[in-house]
Structures are given as structure tokens and as C-alpha cells.
Scaffold this motif. Sequence first.
Motif, PDB file in Angstrom:
ATOM      1  N   ASP A   1       1.450  14.348   7.238  1.00  0.00           N
ATOM      2  CA  ASP A   1       0.132  14.922   7.505  1.00  0.00           C
ATOM      3  C   ASP A   1      -0.018  16.253   6.785  1.00  0.00           C
ATOM      4  OD1 ASP A   1      -1.052  12.956   9.077  1.00  0.00           O
ATOM      5  OD2 ASP A   1       0.007  13.636  10.879  1.00  0.00           O
TER       6      ASP A   1
ATOM      7  N   LYS B   1      -2.590  11.469   6.761  1.00  0.00           N
ATOM      8  CA  LYS B   1      -1.490  10.699   6.183  1.00  0.00           C
ATOM      9  C   LYS B   1      -1.884   9.247   5.937  1.00  0.00           C
ATOM     10  CE  LYS B   1       3.302   9.363   7.244  1.00  0.00           C
ATOM     11  NZ  LYS B   1       4.403   9.490   8.226  1.00  0.00           N
ATOM     12  N   ASP B   2      -2.694   8.666   6.834  1.00  0.00           N
ATOM     13  CA  ASP B   2      -3.083   7.257   6.709  1.00  0.00           C
ATOM     14  C   ASP B   2      -3.958   6.993   5.487  1.00  0.00           C
ATOM     15  OD1 ASP B   2      -1.662   6.590   8.973  1.00  0.00           O
ATOM     16  OD2 ASP B   2      -3.371   6.829  10.321  1.00  0.00           O
ATOM     17  N   ASP B   3      -4.668   8.019   5.016  1.00  0.00           N
ATOM     18  CA  ASP B   3      -5.560   7.833   3.861  1.00  0.00           C
ATOM     19  C   ASP B   3      -4.801   7.533   2.575  1.00  0.00           C
ATOM     20  OD1 ASP B   3      -7.873   8.280   5.363  1.00  0.00           O
ATOM     21  OD2 ASP B   3      -7.707  10.455   5.122  1.00  0.00           O
TER      22      ASP B   3
ATOM     23  N   LYS C   1      -2.153   5.468   2.463  1.00  0.00           N
ATOM     24  CA  LYS C   1      -1.396   4.229   2.626  1.00  0.00           C
ATOM     25  C   LYS C   1      -2.146   2.984   2.167  1.00  0.00           C
ATOM     26  CE  LYS C   1       1.331   5.864   6.571  1.00  0.00           C
ATOM     27  NZ  LYS C   1       1.660   5.647   8.012  1.00  0.00           N
TER      28      LYS C   1
END
Length: 324
Positions: free
Chosen positions: A91, A105-107, A109
Motif C-alpha cells: 500500500d 495495492k489492489d490497483d 494487480k
Amino acid sequence: MKFKKTILIIIIFLSFIGIGSMLSNVQSREADQLLEAYGLSNNTRYIEVKKDQEVRSFLTYLKKRFPHNKIQVHMTSKAKKNQTLVWSNHDVLKLPTESGRYFTKDDFKGRVSFAVLGLNAEVPTLKTQGNEYIYINKKYYTVIGTLKHYRQMKQNGYYLTTSPKQPTGKFKLRDYQIIIDSSNKVIQQIAKHYKVKAKTPVFVKNHQIHQFSIIREILFILLFLLVAAASNLLLAFMDWKTVKQTNLKGSLLRNWLINHGVRILLVELVTTFGAYLFLIWRKFVSKPQHLIWLLLISWIIISILYGLGILHLLRKEQNNAKTA
């Protein structure tokens, strides 16, 4: 006597406000440095790779070679000075937004690249069905946020997520200056792998030049702590004078001093908590836990000095009694 004690308590409160304000100044300056780096820390270095490979090859290498190390990468375009590619395996620091949000952080992946705009971003955009997109090289990038206006930040820039699976991963690595935020060991290993030299960005150099600027704040913290300590020693002396007028002796004297001392220290603890609430309300504090520890340690120090002051006067009285 009560009026004088109240004045001393107020002085201690103001001293703690001063101590917290100095910490706020330091944290504000640190925040400015971070904003100047667009969310990167002062442990940032940059490299330039001239190999004819794509961004996704570089990111794949980072993921495989350093799976357990925190790494954040910003790639600033050499041709399009206002374009920055962002990738991280953790993050990132949340930059303040006028609308929407910053990257998570998910953006990094998925297969879709997202965009965050500077307030005056110089890039083609279009809005449709309530959504905003950047349109570059026949590709659409969903805009998820717009950054707030801050003096330290580039206003005309825009930021795109990148990863091995995203369209931006196909961009050429040689077209970007690669800014890496990680441990020195990781950065040096990356530079060695690509046979390049890791260099220090301007914002880090500027911070290193001024890294001792907190000496002034430290000196003021010590000064405010000295004022609070002196006030507490005066309170101890005033309490001693009060108890002497009662002509208490032996265990009665000690019990009075202990009970009254505990009440004074509890009042000062409440005062410390009040200073904390005031500072959180009125000052910029990026790390409240640091403020809590600083004020708590200051309270402990002046409390110890109060106890030592009472103990010194008590022993002096006992020695005088023996001599007499």
C-alpha cells in the motif's frame, strides 16, 4: 497560594503545547518532503536503463527477485514530462485528493490501468456515463481521483498504474527515468543487475542538506521541558512550605506529601491529555503516536523531578533535625 499553583499548572500546560508544536513543525516538514516526491520516502534513488525491454519485464524481475521486500516504483516519462507510471507491491502513501481516491495495492494487480490526475493535468480526457477517462494512444484509462492543490506537487501531471498484466506494462523501459523507493540493499542490487548507477533525486538531496534543521526544534523542546520541570520543582517547594505550616511529623508528614503529590501529578496528567487534544485539533500531526509518547515522556520527567524535589527537602529536614 492556590492562585500561584494554578499559574504554574498553566505554564506547564503551555510548555507541553510548545513541545507538541515543535514536533508538529518537524512532521509538517517531513510531510512536505514526501509530497515533493509524490508519495516517495527520502530513501529514494533513481536509475536509467537503456535496454530495449518493456516495463513489464522490469516489474516481473522485481516481483520474482524481491518477493518479500517493500518496493515502490515511479517511472517518469522522458518524452511526456507530465506522465508518471506507478507500481508498488504494498500500500502506497495516500496522497490527498480533491475527488475520488489515490492508488491502492489492489490497483496494481489487475489487467486494467487506472489514472489519477493532477488538478491541472495536461492530458486529453473525456467523460461519459458519469465516468472520466484519459485517452492516450487509442487506449482508455479510468480516472479514479484528482489530487488536491498543494504547492509541493506538480499540478499538470497525471499518474497511471502499471504492472506486467496492464497495458502500460508494454511501454518501453528506456523511455522512462525509474525512481525506486526501497531499502538501500534492494536498490543497489537492482542497479547492479542492470549495470547502472543508482543516483539521488533532487528532493532527497535537498532534504539531506537540511536534515539538521530539526536541531532548532529539539532545542526548543528541551527549553519548554526545562520550563515545565522548573515549574514542577516550584510546585514541590510550595507544597513543602504548605505542609511545614501544619507542623506534621513522621508518617503523617510522609502520607500528606504522598497524597498531595499524587493529586498534583494526576492533575498534570489531565493537563497533558488536554495539551494532546488541543494539538490534534489545532496542529498538523501526521503521527499521533509520536506526540503521545513525547508528551507522556515529558510528563514522566517532570513527575520524577517533582518527587526528587520533595525527597530532597524531606531529607534536608531530617538532617537538620538530627543536627539540632
